[in-house]
Design a protein around this motif. Structure first.
Motif, PDB file in Angstrom:
ATOM      1  N   LYS A  51      21.362  42.005 -95.839  1.00 36.40           N
ATOM      2  CA  LYS A  51      21.250  41.482 -94.483  1.00 36.40           C
ATOM      3  C   LYS A  51      20.162  42.288 -93.751  1.00 36.40           C
ATOM      4  N   ILE A  52      19.242  41.599 -93.120  1.00 35.54           N
ATOM      5  CA  ILE A  52      18.130  42.274 -92.454  1.00 35.54           C
ATOM      6  C   ILE A  52      18.400  42.386 -90.955  1.00 35.54           C
ATOM      7  N   VAL A  53      18.278  43.584 -90.434  1.00 35.79           N
ATOM      8  CA  VAL A  53      18.417  43.829 -89.000  1.00 35.79           C
ATOM      9  C   VAL A  53      17.101  44.420 -88.510  1.00 35.79           C
ATOM     10  N   HIS A  54      16.494  43.789 -87.537  1.00 34.66           N
ATOM     11  CA  HIS A  54      15.238  44.286 -86.978  1.00 34.66           C
ATOM     12  C   HIS A  54      15.554  45.171 -85.771  1.00 34.66           C
ATOM     13  N   SER A  55      15.076  46.407 -85.817  1.00 32.06           N
ATOM     14  CA  SER A  55      15.359  47.362 -84.747  1.00 32.06           C
ATOM     15  C   SER A  55      14.053  47.961 -84.243  1.00 32.06           C
ATOM     16  N   THR A  56      13.952  48.115 -82.956  1.00 31.73           N
ATOM     17  CA  THR A  56      12.733  48.656 -82.340  1.00 31.73           C
ATOM     18  C   THR A  56      12.976  50.085 -81.866  1.00 31.73           C
ATOM     19  N   GLY A  57      11.948  50.656 -81.231  1.00 30.88           N
ATOM     20  CA  GLY A  57      12.073  51.998 -80.686  1.00 30.88           C
ATOM     21  C   GLY A  57      11.686  53.069 -81.689  1.00 30.88           C
ATOM     22  N   ASP A  58      11.952  54.320 -81.318  1.00 32.41           N
ATOM     23  CA  ASP A  58      11.580  55.449 -82.168  1.00 32.41           C
ATOM     24  C   ASP A  58      12.722  56.455 -82.298  1.00 32.41           C
ATOM     25  N   SER A  59      13.956  55.950 -82.255  1.00 29.26           N
ATOM     26  CA  SER A  59      15.128  56.809 -82.296  1.00 29.26           C
ATOM     27  C   SER A  59      15.957  56.528 -83.542  1.00 29.26           C
ATOM     28  N   PHE A  60      16.164  57.557 -84.358  1.00 35.72           N
ATOM     29  CA  PHE A  60      17.000  57.394 -85.539  1.00 35.72           C
ATOM     30  C   PHE A  60      18.424  57.029 -85.160  1.00 35.72           C
ATOM     31  N   ALA A  61      18.922  57.588 -84.052  1.00 36.93           N
ATOM     32  CA  ALA A  61      20.279  57.268 -83.615  1.00 36.93           C
ATOM     33  C   ALA A  61      20.410  55.781 -83.293  1.00 36.93           C
ATOM     34  N   LYS A  62      19.418  55.225 -82.595  1.00 36.80           N
ATOM     35  CA  LYS A  62      19.453  53.799 -82.254  1.00 36.80           C
ATOM     36  C   LYS A  62      19.451  52.953 -83.520  1.00 36.80           C
ATOM     37  N   TRP A  63      18.623  53.311 -84.476  1.00 34.47           N
ATOM     38  CA  TRP A  63      18.545  52.540 -85.714  1.00 34.47           C
ATOM     39  C   TRP A  63      19.886  52.560 -86.447  1.00 34.47           C
ATOM     40  N   ARG A  64      20.509  53.726 -86.520  1.00 34.40           N
ATOM     41  CA  ARG A  64      21.797  53.831 -87.210  1.00 34.40           C
ATOM     42  C   ARG A  64      22.894  53.081 -86.439  1.00 34.40           C
ATOM     43  N   ASN A  65      22.833  53.144 -85.108  1.00 33.31           N
ATOM     44  CA  ASN A  65      23.810  52.397 -84.302  1.00 33.31           C
ATOM     45  C   ASN A  65      23.631  50.900 -84.460  1.00 33.31           C
ATOM     46  N   ASP A  66      22.387  50.434 -84.525  1.00 31.66           N
ATOM     47  CA  ASP A  66      22.132  49.005 -84.726  1.00 31.66           C
ATOM     48  C   ASP A  66      22.667  48.547 -86.080  1.00 31.66           C
ATOM     49  N   GLY A  67      22.547  49.404 -87.085  1.00 30.85           N
ATOM     50  CA  GLY A  67      23.089  49.068 -88.394  1.00 30.85           C
ATOM     51  C   GLY A  67      24.605  48.946 -88.361  1.00 30.85           C
ATOM     52  N   ALA A  68      25.250  49.863 -87.642  1.00 28.02           N
ATOM     53  CA  ALA A  68      26.711  49.839 -87.536  1.00 28.02           C
ATOM     54  C   ALA A  68      27.195  48.575 -86.836  1.00 28.02           C
ATOM     55  N   LYS A  69      26.474  48.147 -85.804  1.00 29.29           N
ATOM     56  CA  LYS A  69      26.858  46.942 -85.073  1.00 29.29           C
ATOM     57  C   LYS A  69      26.795  45.697 -85.963  1.00 29.29           C
ATOM     58  N   ALA A  70      25.828  45.667 -86.871  1.00 27.85           N
ATOM     59  CA  ALA A  70      25.649  44.492 -87.729  1.00 27.85           C
ATOM     60  C   ALA A  70      26.572  44.504 -88.945  1.00 27.85           C
TER      61      ALA A  70
END
Length: 229
Positions: A51-70
């Motif tokens: 499953k592909i999740v597209h995440s923006t920004g420059d924060s590793f925490a945001k990227w990991r949180n976006d993965g958890a949400k999906a």
């Protein structure tokens, strides 16, 4: 049976992500958090039913949180594209999540640097296996850490970490992220840099890695890491 979602952070890693995806096939779901790839990373991930999740920004925490949400799994296993899950670790993960004693687990990494295992590389365990309902959030733009509601345990088996494949890659990685680390030091009120502090830090780093950890015993690759750090 409880389910496992593997979350992989990725950006322009077409040359290295395939083994990661292959070693992740034991999971019930693979989520690839793409942070702006322009190569064939997404195309390759889709071949392995990710499953592909597209995440923006420059924060590793945001990227990991976006993965958890999906993710839909009961448990989350976070991987980077240069990490691999051997069968022994996969079996331990499956056994653990179906009879857990803790809500999250750290994993030790078998480090391979420039194609060689460094025996004297330090072993900071990484917190990567987390029960989804116990994960509050990840925090930190760089060197991010999860906030967890519960007690953390340790897995015995190791994951494989291909730290750097060549010097060019290592230099580029340092250049890409060093300004974030500098900003974090500045924001934390780090003392202003002067010439003697540079020398002190260089000596301290060399003493810690070369002498205390014994990286000099790992031959050419060990000395390269000593000098680079």
């Amino acid at each position: 049976m409880l389910t496992i979602s593997i979350i992989i952070l990725a950006k322009d890693v077409a040359e290295e992500i395939t083994p990661t995806l292959i070693s992740s096939q034991f999971a019930d779901e693979i989520v690839v958090v793409d942070t702006g790839s322009t190569d064939k990373t997404i195309e390759i991930a889709k071949k392995y039913k990710a499953k592909i999740v597209h995440s923006t920004g420059d924060s590793f925490a945001k990227w990991r949180n976006d993965g958890a949400k999906a993710a839909k799994g009961d448990w989350l296993l976070y991987l980077d594209s240069d990490e691999r899950i051997p069968k022994k670790l996969a079996d331990e993960i499956i056994t653990t999540v179906n009879n857990p004693k803790h809500v999250a687990y750290t994993i030790s990494r078998y480090e391979i640097f420039l194609g060689k295992h460094l025996v004297h590389w330090p072993d900071p365990r990484v917190l990567r296996l987390i029960e989804k309902k116990s994960l509050k959030r990840w925090e930190g733009k760089l060197h991010e850490q999860p906030k967890i509601d519960g007690i953390v345990g340790n897995l015995e088996s190791q994951m494989v970490h291909l730290s750097h494949k060549n010097i060019d890659e290592k230099v580029m990685s340092t250049l890409n992220w060093s300004h974030y680390e500098a900003q974090m030091l500045f924001d934390s009120g780090h003392p202003q840099m002067v010439w003697w502090r540079f020398l002190r830090i260089m000596f301290s780093e060399f003493w810690d890695r070369c002498i205390k950890q014994g990286l000099w015993r790992d031959g050419t690759e060990g000395w390269i890491e000593n000098i680079y750090q």
